[in-house]
Design a protein around this motif. Structure first.
Motif, mmCIF file in Angstrom:
data_model
loop_
_atom_site.group_PDB
_atom_site.id
_atom_site.type_symbol
_atom_site.label_atom_id
_atom_site.label_comp_id
_atom_site.label_asym_id
_atom_site.label_seq_id
_atom_site.Cartn_x
_atom_site.Cartn_y
_atom_site.Cartn_z
ATOM 1 N N GLY A 1 -46.740 -2.273 -33.293
ATOM 2 C CA GLY A 1 -45.290 -1.786 -33.224
ATOM 3 C C GLY A 1 -44.164 -2.677 -33.776
ATOM 4 N N ALA A 2 -44.432 -3.987 -33.510
ATOM 5 C CA ALA A 2 -43.560 -5.032 -33.949
ATOM 6 C C ALA A 2 -43.642 -5.297 -35.391
ATOM 7 C CB ALA A 2 -43.763 -6.222 -33.141
ATOM 8 N N TRP A 3 -44.648 -5.394 -35.980
ATOM 9 C CA TRP A 3 -45.237 -5.557 -37.107
ATOM 10 C C TRP A 3 -44.793 -4.458 -37.834
ATOM 11 C CZ3 TRP A 3 -47.029 -10.382 -38.875
ATOM 12 C CH2 TRP A 3 -47.374 -10.452 -40.267
ATOM 13 N N PHE A 4 -44.972 -3.492 -37.774
ATOM 14 C CA PHE A 4 -44.447 -2.080 -38.308
ATOM 15 C C PHE A 4 -43.009 -2.274 -38.427
ATOM 16 C CE2 PHE A 4 -42.843 2.372 -38.293
ATOM 17 C CZ PHE A 4 -43.727 2.758 -39.321
ATOM 18 N N LEU A 5 -42.335 -2.373 -37.491
ATOM 19 C CA LEU A 5 -40.966 -2.527 -37.511
ATOM 20 C C LEU A 5 -40.279 -3.626 -38.542
ATOM 21 C CD1 LEU A 5 -39.818 -1.560 -33.941
ATOM 22 C CD2 LEU A 5 -39.464 -0.110 -35.908
ATOM 23 N N CYS A 6 -41.196 -4.507 -38.518
ATOM 24 C CA CYS A 6 -40.785 -5.584 -39.517
ATOM 25 C C CYS A 6 -40.947 -5.017 -40.866
ATOM 26 C CB CYS A 6 -41.561 -6.832 -39.264
ATOM 27 S SG CYS A 6 -41.046 -7.827 -37.750
ATOM 28 N N ILE B 1 -32.546 -1.837 -32.093
ATOM 29 C CA ILE B 1 -33.830 -2.541 -32.483
ATOM 30 C C ILE B 1 -33.930 -4.001 -32.508
ATOM 31 C CG2 ILE B 1 -35.743 -2.461 -34.126
ATOM 32 C CD1 ILE B 1 -35.173 0.259 -35.054
ATOM 33 N N GLY B 2 -32.858 -4.618 -33.002
ATOM 34 C CA GLY B 2 -32.969 -6.240 -33.154
ATOM 35 C C GLY B 2 -32.821 -6.655 -31.841
ATOM 36 N N ALA B 3 -32.078 -6.286 -31.174
ATOM 37 C CA ALA B 3 -32.118 -6.797 -29.418
ATOM 38 C C ALA B 3 -33.449 -6.471 -28.827
ATOM 39 C CB ALA B 3 -31.044 -6.076 -28.542
ATOM 40 N N GLN B 4 -33.956 -5.508 -28.948
ATOM 41 C CA GLN B 4 -35.114 -5.216 -28.384
ATOM 42 C C GLN B 4 -36.519 -6.134 -28.856
ATOM 43 O OE1 GLN B 4 -36.943 -1.359 -29.569
ATOM 44 N NE2 GLN B 4 -39.135 -2.136 -28.596
ATOM 45 N N MET B 5 -36.273 -6.353 -30.342
ATOM 46 C CA MET B 5 -37.468 -7.298 -30.896
ATOM 47 C C MET B 5 -37.009 -8.623 -30.492
ATOM 48 S SD MET B 5 -39.366 -5.628 -33.162
ATOM 49 C CE MET B 5 -39.609 -6.344 -34.885
ATOM 50 N N ALA B 6 -35.894 -8.986 -30.122
ATOM 51 C CA ALA B 6 -35.532 -10.383 -29.666
ATOM 52 C C ALA B 6 -36.098 -10.529 -28.278
ATOM 53 C CB ALA B 6 -34.150 -10.469 -29.757
ATOM 54 N N TRP B 7 -36.065 -9.088 -27.505
ATOM 55 C CA TRP B 7 -36.702 -9.584 -26.156
ATOM 56 C C TRP B 7 -38.242 -9.560 -26.129
ATOM 57 C CZ3 TRP B 7 -34.620 -11.601 -21.985
ATOM 58 C CH2 TRP B 7 -33.267 -11.263 -21.849
ATOM 59 N N ARG C 1 -42.533 -14.002 -37.750
ATOM 60 C CA ARG C 1 -42.260 -12.686 -38.565
ATOM 61 C C ARG C 1 -40.917 -12.085 -37.717
ATOM 62 N NH1 ARG C 1 -44.796 -8.453 -42.074
ATOM 63 N NH2 ARG C 1 -42.815 -7.956 -43.178
ATOM 64 N N ILE C 2 -41.201 -11.759 -36.272
ATOM 65 C CA ILE C 2 -40.170 -10.924 -35.525
ATOM 66 C C ILE C 2 -38.904 -11.806 -35.738
ATOM 67 C CG2 ILE C 2 -39.600 -10.229 -33.479
ATOM 68 C CD1 ILE C 2 -42.479 -9.901 -32.862
ATOM 69 N N LYS C 3 -38.882 -13.212 -35.440
ATOM 70 C CA LYS C 3 -37.732 -13.794 -35.208
ATOM 71 C C LYS C 3 -37.032 -13.988 -36.674
ATOM 72 C CE LYS C 3 -35.907 -18.495 -34.026
ATOM 73 N NZ LYS C 3 -36.299 -19.945 -33.300
ATOM 74 N N LYS C 4 -37.563 -14.149 -37.816
ATOM 75 C CA LYS C 4 -37.215 -14.090 -38.901
ATOM 76 C C LYS C 4 -36.678 -12.746 -39.338
ATOM 77 C CE LYS C 4 -38.565 -15.111 -43.883
ATOM 78 N NZ LYS C 4 -38.290 -13.746 -44.591
ATOM 79 N N THR C 5 -37.260 -11.491 -39.021
ATOM 80 C CA THR C 5 -36.638 -10.258 -39.392
ATOM 81 C C THR C 5 -35.297 -9.958 -38.655
ATOM 82 O OG1 THR C 5 -38.956 -9.549 -39.764
ATOM 83 C CG2 THR C 5 -37.230 -7.882 -39.507
ATOM 84 N N VAL C 6 -35.482 -10.228 -37.261
ATOM 85 C CA VAL C 6 -34.134 -10.025 -36.527
ATOM 86 C C VAL C 6 -33.047 -10.899 -37.072
ATOM 87 C CG1 VAL C 6 -32.969 -10.304 -34.256
ATOM 88 C CG2 VAL C 6 -35.483 -9.594 -34.353
ATOM 89 N N ILE C 7 -33.313 -12.133 -37.481
ATOM 90 C CA ILE C 7 -32.304 -12.974 -37.773
ATOM 91 C C ILE C 7 -31.666 -12.367 -39.331
ATOM 92 C CG2 ILE C 7 -31.593 -15.267 -39.010
ATOM 93 C CD1 ILE C 7 -33.511 -16.306 -36.605
ATOM 94 N N GLU C 8 -32.597 -11.938 -40.109
ATOM 95 C CA GLU C 8 -32.189 -11.431 -41.452
ATOM 96 C C GLU C 8 -31.560 -10.093 -41.410
ATOM 97 O OE1 GLU C 8 -35.872 -11.598 -43.768
ATOM 98 O OE2 GLU C 8 -35.331 -13.687 -44.075
ATOM 99 N N ARG C 9 -31.814 -9.146 -40.536
ATOM 100 C CA ARG C 9 -31.402 -7.896 -40.462
ATOM 101 C C ARG C 9 -30.257 -7.839 -39.533
ATOM 102 N NH1 ARG C 9 -36.852 -3.839 -40.623
ATOM 103 N NH2 ARG C 9 -37.665 -4.963 -42.286
ATOM 104 N N LEU C 10 -30.140 -8.399 -38.375
ATOM 105 C CA LEU C 10 -29.120 -8.313 -37.498
ATOM 106 C C LEU C 10 -27.938 -9.184 -37.444
ATOM 107 C CD1 LEU C 10 -27.703 -6.613 -35.290
ATOM 108 C CD2 LEU C 10 -29.371 -7.552 -33.534
#
Length: 641
Positions: A128-133, A167-173, A192-201
């Motif tokens: 799920g996390a990879w998919f959302l990225c 989604i950004g806050a959820q992925m951070a948790w 990947r999760i950290k990079k995506t949250v930083i880039e998108r949120l």
């Protein structure tokens, strides 16, 4: 000497105003924030994933099983992206076809793994996390923030809106709880999760200040978006920002933006968007402020401010009975408010009535079976952790017969201090440009024994039309589908200048009375000098609706409109409203008023959640031979059966 006195007085006034505004900014400077902001993660109130002993004692066995069962359902979730045509549908037809299924599935999986801790949900969480990225987070209705206006989300222009923030806050948790577990599979997952949250949120949020919901350029339309997004971004910043100086800069800007939200709220605390939206506004405000409190070891604390306390208390002050609430604006009459957030707010402001109300509401609304669902991960987790305390908490009794929100011109009053006994009414003045506005200046709602008699219909399922220039072509937005008059053939108009004047509320032991002049809510072509609408509750006797008018001339039909969810009986020339064991007689002058009854069939899913019978009625009392000056009244009296 006199001039000096006035200068001193003016300076005192200005200092008072500034103290009332910008509460967070005035509580600490940026330099002070650097010294008090948590440098580690001690502000996090949740156990680590590895602390299985603590997780095993969280919530009751039944609630734990509900969480795990929801996670088991999500194991079979098919990770399916929104198609291009799903996005384009919003622009083409106004339909919202992009959904939150993937986001919600990941929440369910994450919660289940935290509660159970056996690792059987971990691969699905990684999927799920990879998919959302890999896929866009932008909601189709919110793609308008981007320069490209085709309706498709532009990955080269990251955009911050409600779903992106959730989604950004959820992925951070997800990163916080499972980083060590992810790294056992591959360090690329956490990276990947950290990079995506930083880039998108995070980066898109702090790269611009011109989003209308931020309020940083004097925007007046700051609403629930502000505190909803800012709460999510604060979580992501605290969990993922590595540079301390940058983290302080980011937190301070978030405080500045939230100050703009607090500043535009009325001192009386009323949520002009209605009680449904309190769950996105006040409920997220308490979460933001409590998080800020914990992040600074209590150094930033504004819970003792009267406005902050009133914002919380609003939600129980507009409660009618069971799940019915005063629902002006885009709110449903039946609300499933979040008991966890209400309880949390009550604890933060030290209000036992609020915590008791939350505990009572949790029990009557069967909250235990749904508390594990929601779009903001941290709030759902808070609910699970506090659930036992709330469900076993002491209830409360209401301690007021009426309340008047003087800044918002909203009144509520009831026969006695029992939720399901006798009449309850609400009415408001205000203007026709409040957030999520309906053209309803001067309207009312009436309940008897906790059941709806005269209603505010609410709002249907959202489409593009709801938030466009066509909004007031929707029937639920129009004043003639509220408890208001059509005057000389005209209904109310939208806009801040279309407002009530001479608004008054007065209460005695035996009565409560609200009145306002609604003439200015209509266009000049309606030829209205004044139209005084008055609602009087004679406790344990009757509810009277009075109109007194002065017109420049009579140029069209004048009709008194009333909306009801009751069945209507006509008997011997009289009208009776009937619902369950409630029977109300409508008393009126038959020589002056001529009633007509319209049946309105409801097939909208949003409206059906409040009006389950699928049928509403509009009663239209035409004024027979209207004069330029006149008055009339209608009385509603309970009939003992």
């Amino acid at each position: 000497m006199k001039k000096a006195f006035y200068i001193i007085l003016s300076l005192f006034y200005l200092s008072t105003v500034s103290a009332q505004d910008s509460m967070l900014e005035n509580s600490v400077s940026k330099e002070e924030l650097f010294s008090i902001l948590a440098a580690d993660e001690h502000w996090i109130s949740y156990p680590s994933y590895q602390d299985r002993e603590k997780w095993e004692h969280i919530a009751t066995p039944e609630i734990r099983q509900n969480v795990i069962s929801e996670g088991e359902k999500a194991l079979s979730h098919i990770w399916k992206p929104d198609l291009a045509t799903d996005y384009l549908a919003y622009k083409r037809t106004g339909e919202i076809l992009t959904g939150r299924e993937n986001h919600m599935a990941l929440i369910s999986l994450t919660l289940a793994e935290l509660v159970e801790g056996k690792g059987r949900f971990m691969d699905a969480i990684i999927d799920g996390a990879w998919f959302l990225c890999e896929t866009s987070w932008v909601h189709s209705a919110h793609a308008y923030f981007q320069k490209d206006q085709s309706g498709l989300p532009d990955p080269d222009e990251p955009t911050v809106e409600l779903v992106v923030a959730d989604i950004g806050a959820q992925m951070a948790w997800t990163y916080h709880f499972f980083k060590d577990e992810f790294d056992k599979v591959s360090p690329l997952i956490s990276k990947r999760i950290k990079k995506t949250v930083i880039e998108r949120l995070i980066n898109p949020y702090f790269s611009r200040t011109d989003y209308w919901w931020m309020g940083l350029h004097g925007e007046k339309n700051v609403n629930n978006w502000n505190i909803w997004i800012n709460y999510n971004v604060l979580q992501a910043v605290m969990l993922l920002d590595d540079d301390r100086r940058q983290k302080v800069e980011h937190v301070y800007q978030l405080m500045r933006s939230v100050d703009r939200y607090i500043d535009v709220q009325h001192e009386d605390g009323a949520c002009e968007e209605g009680p449904t939206y309190w769950g996105h506004a006040g409920a997220n405000l308490v979460k933001f402020l409590d998080l800020l409190y914990r992040m600074t070891d209590g150094k930033i604390d504004i819970f003792n401010q009267e406005k902050i306390q009133n914002i919380g208390k609003y939600i129980y002050r507009v409660h009618i009975c069971n799940r019915y609430f005063v629902n002006f604006s885009d709110a449903g009459a039946v609300c499933n408010i979040n008991s966890g957030a209400v309880y949390h707010y009550g604890k933060c402001i030290g209000d036992p009535v609020m915590t008791g109300f939350a505990a009572d509401f949790a029990r009557i609304s069967n909250w235990a079976t749904t508390l594990h669902r929601g779009s903001i991960f941290a709030r759902v987790l808070d609910d699970i952790i506090m659930s036992k305390e709330i469900l076993e908490g002491k209830g409360c009794n209401i301690d007021f017969l009426s309340y008047y929100f003087k800044d918002s011109e909203l009144c509520v009053a009831r026969d006695e201090k029992k939720l399901n006994a006798g009449f309850f009414f609400a009415a408001h003045g205000s203007h026709n440009n409040v957030p999520h506005n309906h053209n309803d200046v001067g309207s009312c709602m009436l309940y008897y024994n906790g059941l709806p008699v005269l209603i505010d219909v609410g709002v249907g399922r959202y489409t593009r039309k709801t938030f466009s220039s066509e909004r007031y072509s929707i029937w639920t937005m129009q004043s003639c589908y509220h408890n208001l008059p059509t005057i000389n053939g005209y209904d109310q108009h939208n806009g801040e200048k279309f407002k009530a004047t001479n608004v008054h509320f007065k209460e005695t032991k035996h009565s409560a009375c609200f009145s306002s002049d609604i003439a200015n809510a209509y266009v000049a072509e309606a030829n209205i000098k004044s139209w005084i609408r008055t609602y009087q509750l004679k406790r344990k006797k009757e509810f009277i609706i009075s109109d007194c008018w002065s017109l420049n001339q009579t140029t069209g039909e004048t009709v008194l409109n009333f909306m009801t969810a009751c069945d209507i009986e006509e008997q011997d020339g009289s009208l009776f409203l009937k619902r369950d064991d409630v029977r109300i007689q409508i008393v009126y002058n038959k020589k002056q008023l001529s009633p007509a009854i319209e049946t309105i069939k409801i097939d909208d899913s949003s409206l059906l959640s409040s009006w389950t019978s699928g049928v509403l009625y509009r009663i239209r009392f035409s004024i027979i031979n209207p004069q330029q000056k006149g008055n009339c009244k209608i009385s509603l009296r309970p009939i003992n059966q």
